[in-house]
Enzyme design. Structure first.
Site, mmCIF file in Angstrom:
data_model
loop_
_atom_site.group_PDB
_atom_site.id
_atom_site.type_symbol
_atom_site.label_atom_id
_atom_site.label_comp_id
_atom_site.label_asym_id
_atom_site.label_seq_id
_atom_site.Cartn_x
_atom_site.Cartn_y
_atom_site.Cartn_z
ATOM 1 N N GLU A 180 0.810 -0.814 0.397
ATOM 2 C CA GLU A 180 -0.277 0.063 0.667
ATOM 3 C C GLU A 180 0.448 1.625 -0.182
ATOM 4 O OE1 GLU A 180 -3.236 0.258 -0.368
ATOM 5 O OE2 GLU A 180 -2.899 -2.514 -0.875
ATOM 6 N N TRP A 218 1.603 1.683 -3.592
ATOM 7 C CA TRP A 218 0.405 2.588 -4.020
ATOM 8 C C TRP A 218 0.480 3.680 -4.322
ATOM 9 C CZ3 TRP A 218 -2.733 0.753 -8.262
ATOM 10 C CH2 TRP A 218 -2.922 -0.460 -8.712
ATOM 11 N N TRP A 222 -21.057 12.060 -19.328
ATOM 12 C CA TRP A 222 -21.132 12.516 -18.061
ATOM 13 C C TRP A 222 -22.814 12.409 -17.687
ATOM 14 C CZ3 TRP A 222 -18.322 8.981 -15.205
ATOM 15 C CH2 TRP A 222 -16.836 8.933 -15.992
ATOM 16 N N ASN A 227 -10.701 2.038 3.010
ATOM 17 C CA ASN A 227 -10.213 2.193 1.649
ATOM 18 C C ASN A 227 -11.109 1.242 0.997
ATOM 19 O OD1 ASN A 227 -8.386 2.182 -0.625
ATOM 20 N ND2 ASN A 227 -8.290 0.436 -0.111
ATOM 21 N N TRP A 259 -16.808 11.193 -12.562
ATOM 22 C CA TRP A 259 -15.203 11.305 -11.419
ATOM 23 C C TRP A 259 -14.872 12.697 -10.489
ATOM 24 C CZ3 TRP A 259 -10.535 12.338 -12.150
ATOM 25 C CH2 TRP A 259 -9.592 13.178 -13.236
ATOM 26 N N TRP A 274 -9.654 7.636 -7.728
ATOM 27 C CA TRP A 274 -11.125 8.321 -8.882
ATOM 28 C C TRP A 274 -10.671 7.288 -10.022
ATOM 29 C CZ3 TRP A 274 -15.597 9.632 -7.952
ATOM 30 C CH2 TRP A 274 -16.390 9.200 -6.364
#
Ligand code: FAD
Length: 475
Positions: free
Chosen positions: A279, A282, A311, A346, A364, A387
């Site tokens: 993590e 990441w 969208w 998360n 988004w 996102w």
């Protein structure tokens, strides 16, 4: 010559690269710029600004123990930084300005402008690696490009960690006192409301607390991280993100805490520690992406073709999502957790992000903005990456056809409904099966003050799949 340390998202004295370099070079003065206009433009959450100020107050005390006076200057935004800093450098006869690198586009432009302004003066600017384990540009493909796939990026990170570990720096020795008084740190900044006492109590300020939280997680919970990290009702994750985002703790300190738990191993051994280090990588990956592909932070999809997605403009649905009244308990509980605590688990971030961008087919970027406006750990790179992963617009993101079903995610990751009951007291009386989908109770449910679902899941799923498929056909 005197040294100036310009603090930004590095609010600590231990393992602070710029502080250590400054104090080893000469008498050091520290500076923090309060920039309300910039923070508003970046959608920084009031709870995050409050967290910064509380940490800054603690840091000011720690710095004064080292005889480093902390100066505070308030300007509207970063446009003013070159002039303010050049002026301070003149006043205090600064030889070197030390900063720890930040990686957003605006942050880089700001630092270039300051560097440029200082070139006309005797002061030089030195940048330090601090927010990351590896400098962007140092983990690259064979042809020298930035990675787009996390697993490949991680492989190179692992190889680097095997070669040499980035070490932690001690707190510098105290310097001789300087005839410069420290400024007081304001308790609030205009334009940013005060968070609740409850929210504040969840995130105590200061380096000592951050170290304590990290040590406690490493000793008590890290070994179980692999099993518990996806269960929002459990305190199974470190909750260190706000401290990492503000630089109250460093990624090197986090890495070493995990290595201690895992007997020095980073890619084998205890699965909890290995997954937790994953993590941290990441986090590292998304900051490298920000530098390598800066269009992602300019309101563009990493995959540029996804900017053509149709969208929907649906302000009422967006508001229902924001306020936690969509009629889907797992979405509503998560959004209420965010509003009340400034943080969201998360697993839930992924579920609510996918619900907004796929089921509601709302851009988004609306969700990214709302998260930034409310998260205490709001971080441009991680938030944008998360996102774009969820919306399938990003690098190495979830395939567009793998939509999470919020009802089955709820039953899988909160099987007893403990998390739902915590945040939706109006549903507390429902049993562990009914609570995930109260709409199924039909007539029985009307007595409960909870909205019906704002959308039909099957229809919305098909709509999202069609939108993505048509995108492919249009290319
Ligand atoms: P732990 O599980 O204990 O992980 C340790 C640390 O690793 C975290 O503190 C964080 O710094 C880093 N990390 C963990 N997961 C990720 C990830 N997926 N991406 C990048 N870094 C990660 N994280 C933020 O710090 N700020 C954000 O603004 C943010 N926005 C997000 C938005 C979305 C839509 C999604 C899906 C994820 C987002 N994340 C963000 C990543 C992740 O959700 C949080 O870092 C994590 O929930 C923080 O809790 P923790 O400290 O207990 O994490």
């Amino acid at each position: 010559m005197n040294q100036l340390l310009w603090l930004r998202t590095d609010l600590r004295v231990s393992d602070n690269s710029a502080l250590a370099a400054a104090m080893s070079a000469g008498p050091t003065v520290a500076l923090y710029l309060i920039t309300p206009g910039q923070w508003l433009a970046h959608n920084d959450a009031p709870c995050k600004v409050d967290f910064w100020l509380r940490n800054l107050a603690e840091l000011s005390v720690r710095l004064s123990e080292l005889n480093v006076p902390l100066l505070i200057r308030t300007v509207h935004d970063w446009q003013a930084a070159p002039a303010v800093i050049a002026d301070l450098c003149r006043t205090h006869e600064i030889g070197t300005l030390h900063v720890n690198d930040e990686y957003g586009v605006n942050e880089q432009r700001r630092d270039e402008a300051v560097d440029e302004a200082l070139r006309k003066t005797p002061t030089v600017m030195r940048r330090h690696l601090d927010q990351l384990l590896f400098a962007p540009g140092s983990i690259t493909t064979l042809s020298g490009g930035y990675f787009k796939v996390f697993s490949q990026f991680r492989k190179v990170c692992y190889a680097r960690l095997t070669q040499s570990l980035p070490g932690c720096l001690p707190v510098p020795d105290r310097q001789a006192s300087l005839p410069i008084a420290r400024d007081s740190v304001p308790q609030a900044v205009d334009g940013f409301g005060q968070p609740s006492d409850y929210l504040r109590s969840l995130w105590p300020a200061g380096e000592d607390f951050a170290q304590q939280r990290l040590a406690q997680f490493a000793e008590d919970d890290m070994a179980e991280y692999e099993q518990r990290r996806d269960v929002p009702a459990e305190p199974g994750t470190s909750q260190i993100s706000a401290y990492l985002a503000a630089g109250v703790v460093s990624p090197r300190q986090c890495l070493h805490a995990a290595l201690r738990t895992n007997h020095g191993e980073h890619d084998s051994g205890n699965p909890g520690a290995v997954t937790w280090i994953n993590e941290l990588l990441w986090r590292e990956f998304y900051k490298h992406i920000l530098v390598g592909y800066p269009h992602v932070s300019m309101s563009r999809g990493f995959r540029r073709e996804t900017d053509a997605l149709p969208w929907r403009h649906a302000p009422e649905e967006l508001a229902a999502w924001q306020q936690g009244r969509t009629g889907f308990p797992i979405i509503d509980a998560a959004m209420r957790q965010l509003l009340a605590t400034g943080w969201m688990h998360n697993r839930l971030r992924m579920i609510v992000a996918m619900f907004l961008s796929k089921n509601l087919l709302i851009d988004w970027r609306e969700g990214e903005r709302w998260f930034m406006q409310n998260l205490i750990d709001g971080d441009l790179a991680a938030n944008n990456g998360g996102w774009q992963w969820s919306a399938s617009t990003g690098t190495d993101s979830v395939p567009y056809f793998r939509l999470f079903n919020p009802l089955s995610q709820s039953a899988k990751f909160d099987p007893d409904g403990r998390f739902l009951r915590r945040w939706l007291p109006e549903l507390a009386g429902l049993d562990k099966r009914a609570i995930h989908n109260p709409a199924k109770l039909n007539g029985l449910f009307t007595a409960v003050d909870y909205p019906p679902p704002i959308i039909d899941l099957a229809m919305s799923r098909d709509r999202a799949l069609t939108a993505f498929r048509q995108l492919g056909e249009a290319l």
